[in-house]
Design an enzyme around this catalytic site. Structure first.
Site: not given
Length: 665
Positions: A407-408
């Site tokens: 993810g981020s």
């Protein structure tokens, strides 16, 4: 004429028999034959050469059995028995008796044994030379009634220690509860009461008592008491029940370090068939570092071979090999930090890696939930095994060697690539409208989403608000070929040299990005990106080491090892680091709740969707946080908690991470 030929044939045959019988072996030949049979362990042939007097005292079965039992027991190999007759005078008979010297050499479990002795030959009634045997032929010191015994001198298993010398896998005394069968009163409630006290079934007690080696007077161990239990009075009040103290492998941190330490168990029949140097009853590392470092930890058992008299006392030592204890291994792990991080999961499923960012030393490796490794040493009930095996959170799964979509927290790589290639200008402002963006109609109904609606976005804003659209647009401008090539330099597709087998991280499944949508998703850590927590932690080390990415160390190294020297420029490293600090210090930052006034903390939070479809609102999410303290650089922390959807997303993880940074102050 025919009868004459028959008589002649019979006379010839009788003559041959008489001549054959009259051929007598010389004493030296008898000696050589006997010693050769001995070397070949042909004990039956040896028995045939014994005198009638000896055969009347010792049966062939008893003769063979004694040699075989002794030689098997001491693990005799490469037996060499040689004549020491070196002159004709030694072969002169003294009234039909002759004493001839020989030498025996052999390798045993306790090392080499060598001795010289004499063999007596006597001439039988028919003139043949026979062996006048006695027990001293086996060993000169062995008399009738004596026994040859072997004691294993057990090596102590090496211990696993943390960086401060705190034990992670140690050898400790423990109380073992057992039964002496001859004293156990049948028909009483002893077994029922014992089973209740030990929290086991009566069938388990019966199974132990039915072992082939059990005799009425021996102590039969039933169960080792847990670490916290030291009161044995209630057990010893039961008739036939006793206790003894044994050294057992102990894991002081229990579940908090279960996947790190692993555990030992008694070697299985299958393992015995596959591995050399082990015997039944040995313990062997079955998981974790106990298995990884088995060769160093196990040591080498010694042995004592001796003759005991009828009273069981040691009469004489034949050979003795001292045990060699296993090697103690000091790790870079901080036991207190390992425990603190595990406690933070508090029943949640997830994983964490903590590094010293200046050296690459691994301070903790946590997988939660976990099992208690002490149970595998001290006694694991069927009930407990069933609970662990059926737990949907999979306590036996080692998450810190697994791979996940990051993810981020991957966005630091995208930003670094953009800055290094010149595509990303930290001052450049992108105009982005709304929470959804799609490049054009070629993307169909697919779009990139973000959480914070901000029209003017530069690199700092993109980090502070974790703007997926900004990073997707940057990656599209870089192009898939340039992006893949630069991102791969961060160690994707490469094995990490580490005691645990860490699977290589990947950017794609097939080595290529097939379309722009995949490139956009990859830019913020979705798509097909899969990373191990350890590799993820390592990709953050350049921002604290002037652009150099470090190797991880689990055993203290003199100097930090650089994996990727000058992976990025010092300017890029500093710029990304400053933006990560803003993610925490800015009131608008997605990780601002990690902010501690007395510390300068940088970090990046993120959530990773388990299912790629934007329309699937039922998909789970994993929450991530990667953070560090800038000034002291004591810790670089990666934490991931599974299934954080509807629990605050990455914010749920950030609160746990903040507690760790507070602990480190």
């Amino acid at each position: 004429m025919k009868g004459y030929r028959m008589i002649l044939l019979l006379l010839v045959m009788m003559l041959l028999i008489i001549v054959g019988c009259s051929k007598k072996e010389e004493p030296s030949e008898v000696l050589d034959d006997y010693l050769s049979n001995w070397e070949n362990k042909d004990f039956s042939a040896m028995y045939e050469q014994l005198s009638d007097e000896v055969k009347n005292k010792v049966t062939e079965e008893a003769f063979i059995e004694r040699y075989e039992n002794i030689y098997d027991g001491i693990e005799a190999e490469n037996v060499q028995v040689t004549s020491q007759v070196d002159s004709k005078e030694q072969l002169e008979s003294d009234g039909g008796v002759m004493t001839l010297p020989y030498k025996v050499e052999m390798n045993t479990a306790a090392g080499p044994i060598e001795y010289r002795h004499q063999l007596t030959l006597e001439q039988g009634d028919e003139g043949a030379w026979l062996v006048k045997w006695n027990t001293s032929q086996i060993f000169p010191q062995l008399s009738t009634g004596d026994k040859v015994k072997v004691n294993t001198l057990e090596a102590e298993r090496g211990e696993l220690q943390d960086k401060n010398g705190t034990g992670l896998a140690v050898n400790e005394d423990a109380n073992v509860i057992g039964v002496i069968p001859g004293i156990l009163e049948e028909g009483t409630q002893t077994k029922e009461k014992l089973a209740e006290l030990l929290d086991i079934s009566e069938e388990e007690i019966d199974q132990a008592l039915d072992a082939s080696w059990v005799t009425p007077e021996v102590f039969v161990p039933i169960k080792t008491l847990p670490m916290e239990e030291d009161d044995i009075e209630a057990y010893e009040e039961l008739p036939g029940v006793s206790s003894r103290v044994e050294t057992v492998r102990t894991y002081p941190l229990g579940a908090a370090a279960a996947h790190l330490t692993g555990y030992v168990r008694e070697i299985s029949a299958e393992q015995l068939g596959e591995l050399d140097g082990y015997t039944a009853g040995d313990v062997i590392g079955n998981a974790g570092l106990e298995k990884v470092f088995e060769d160093k930890l196990r040591g080498e058992n010694g042995a004592h071979i001796y003759i005991s008299n009828a009273d069981g006392e040691v009469k004489e030592t034949l050979a003795q090999k001292e045990p060699v204890d296993g090697e103690d291994i000091q790790l870079t792990i901080d036991a207190a930090l390992q425990q603190e991080i595990y406690n933070q999961f508090d029943g949640d499923a997830g994983t964490s890696v903590a590094l010293d960012p200046d050296s690459g030393n691994v301070l903790s490796l946590v997988s939660a939930p976990a099992y208690n490794p002490n149970a595998f040493v001290r006694g694991l009930s069927d009930e407990q095994w069933g609970k662990w095996s059926e737990d949907p959170d999979e306590p036996f799964l080692n998450r810190f060697i697994s791979r996940y979509a990051p993810g981020s927290v991957f966005k630091t790589i995208t930003a670094s690539i953009g800055l290094e290639t010149g595509v990303t200008n930290p001052e450049k402002v992108r105009q982005i409208d709304g929470l959804h963006w799609t490049k054009d109609d070629s993307w169909g109904d697919y779009y990139v989403t973000r959480v914070h609606d901000k029209a003017d976005v530069n690199l700092r804003d993109a980090f502070v608000h974790s703007d997926n659209i900004y990073f997707a647009q940057e990656a599209l401008e870089m192009g898939k070929d340039s992006f893949l090539e630069e991102a791969a330099a961060f160690g994707f597709g490469e094995e990490i040299p580490f005691p645990f087998a860490i699977p290589a991280s990947n950017l794609t499944n097939n080595g290529e990005i097939d379309h722009e949508v995949q490139l956009a998703d990859t830019a913020y850590g979705q798509g097909q990106v899969m990373m191990s927590p350890l590799h993820l932690a390592l990709t953050y080390t350049p921002y604290l080491n002037e652009g150099n990415m470090l190797y991880p160390s689990l055993i203290e190294a003199d100097e930090p090892e650089v994996w990727k020297e000058n992976l990025i420029s010092e300017e890029t490293a500093d710029l990304v680091k400053e933006n990560l600090i803003q993610v925490v210090e800015s009131p608008e930052g997605t990780a601002h709740s990690t902010y501690i006034p007395e510390a300068v903390i940088g970090g990046k939070s993120g959530t990773a969707e388990i299912k790629g479809s934007k329309e699937d609102n039922n998909g789970n999410e994993n929450g991530w946080f990667v953070g560090f303290e800038e000034e002291d650089s004591d810790i670089l922390l990666v934490m991931m908690v599974e299934d954080v959807k509807d629990r605050g997303g990455s914010g749920y993880v950030i609160s746990k991470a903040r507690s760790i940074f507070e602990y480190m102050q």
